[in-house]
Design a protein around this motif. Sequence first.
Motif, PDB file in Angstrom:
ATOM      1  N   GLU A  16       1.171  -1.611  -0.191  1.00  0.00           N
ATOM      2  CA  GLU A  16      -0.092  -0.444   0.097  1.00  0.00           C
ATOM      3  C   GLU A  16       0.223   1.368  -0.297  1.00  0.00           C
ATOM      4  N   GLN A  17       1.604   1.289   0.618  1.00  0.00           N
ATOM      5  CA  GLN A  17       3.269   2.049   0.787  1.00  0.00           C
ATOM      6  C   GLN A  17       3.093   2.908  -0.516  1.00  0.00           C
ATOM      7  N   TRP A  19       2.156   1.371  -3.541  1.00  0.00           N
ATOM      8  CA  TRP A  19       1.385   1.857  -4.396  1.00  0.00           C
ATOM      9  C   TRP A  19       0.530   3.622  -4.088  1.00  0.00           C
ATOM     10  N   ARG A  20       0.976   3.893  -3.232  1.00  0.00           N
ATOM     11  CA  ARG A  20       0.567   5.411  -3.238  1.00  0.00           C
ATOM     12  C   ARG A  20       1.703   6.420  -4.010  1.00  0.00           C
ATOM     13  N   LEU A  21       2.791   5.901  -3.670  1.00  0.00           N
ATOM     14  CA  LEU A  21       3.833   6.119  -4.462  1.00  0.00           C
ATOM     15  C   LEU A  21       3.678   6.420  -5.863  1.00  0.00           C
ATOM     16  N   SER A  23       0.973   5.650  -7.651  1.00  0.00           N
ATOM     17  CA  SER A  23      -0.167   6.109  -8.798  1.00  0.00           C
ATOM     18  C   SER A  23      -0.888   7.725  -7.999  1.00  0.00           C
ATOM     19  N   ASP A  24       0.533   8.146  -7.653  1.00  0.00           N
ATOM     20  CA  ASP A  24       0.758   9.624  -7.340  1.00  0.00           C
ATOM     21  C   ASP A  24       1.482  10.516  -8.845  1.00  0.00           C
ATOM     22  N   PRO A  69      -4.439  -2.615  -8.156  1.00  0.00           N
ATOM     23  CA  PRO A  69      -4.661  -1.785  -6.889  1.00  0.00           C
ATOM     24  C   PRO A  69      -3.613  -2.504  -5.625  1.00  0.00           C
ATOM     25  N   CYS A  70      -2.427  -1.846  -5.352  1.00  0.00           N
ATOM     26  CA  CYS A  70      -1.426  -3.166  -4.719  1.00  0.00           C
ATOM     27  C   CYS A  70      -0.178  -4.164  -5.253  1.00  0.00           C
ATOM     28  N   ALA A 136       9.024   5.106   0.071  1.00  0.00           N
ATOM     29  CA  ALA A 136       8.134   3.832   0.583  1.00  0.00           C
ATOM     30  C   ALA A 136       7.818   3.886   2.036  1.00  0.00           C
TER      31      ALA A 136
END
Length: 141
Positions: A16-17, A19-21, A23-24, A69-70, A136
């Motif tokens: 998840e960490q 993925w946040r990077l 998807s930005d 996702p993820c 991350a």
Amino acid sequence: MAWSTQAMARTTASPEQVWRLWSDVGGWSLWDPEVESSALDGAFTKGVRGSLKPRGGPLTRFELVSVEPCRGFTNCSRLPLARIDFIHTLREDGAGTVIEHRVEMSGPLTFLFRRLIGAGLARGLPGAVTRLARLAEGGPG
């Protein structure tokens, strides 16, 4: 004709960490020093298009052709008589999360684009995936 290169890094960060990077899209330059700027024309979902300006290169368009996702995503850029897929995957193992970035080039002019940009792509991947892993985890890039 086809060509590919890849790089991997292990991180203690969760999928998840990472993925946040990923998807930005506007922040890709934070972990990939070869990216000058990047933008997406909508949500981070399959079929959405975006643009990327590599350092020293022209603005290019891409499309998100796969988004899980993820787990991973693939963005595709089309060149004259060639295609470049940037494949990003995550998997967890006993020691953390494994991040893999793979570039696959295909089409009749692969031989030409491999000469023009292949070495730079191969050279840049290890640093990008390592920086991504550190960011991350909350560390400096």
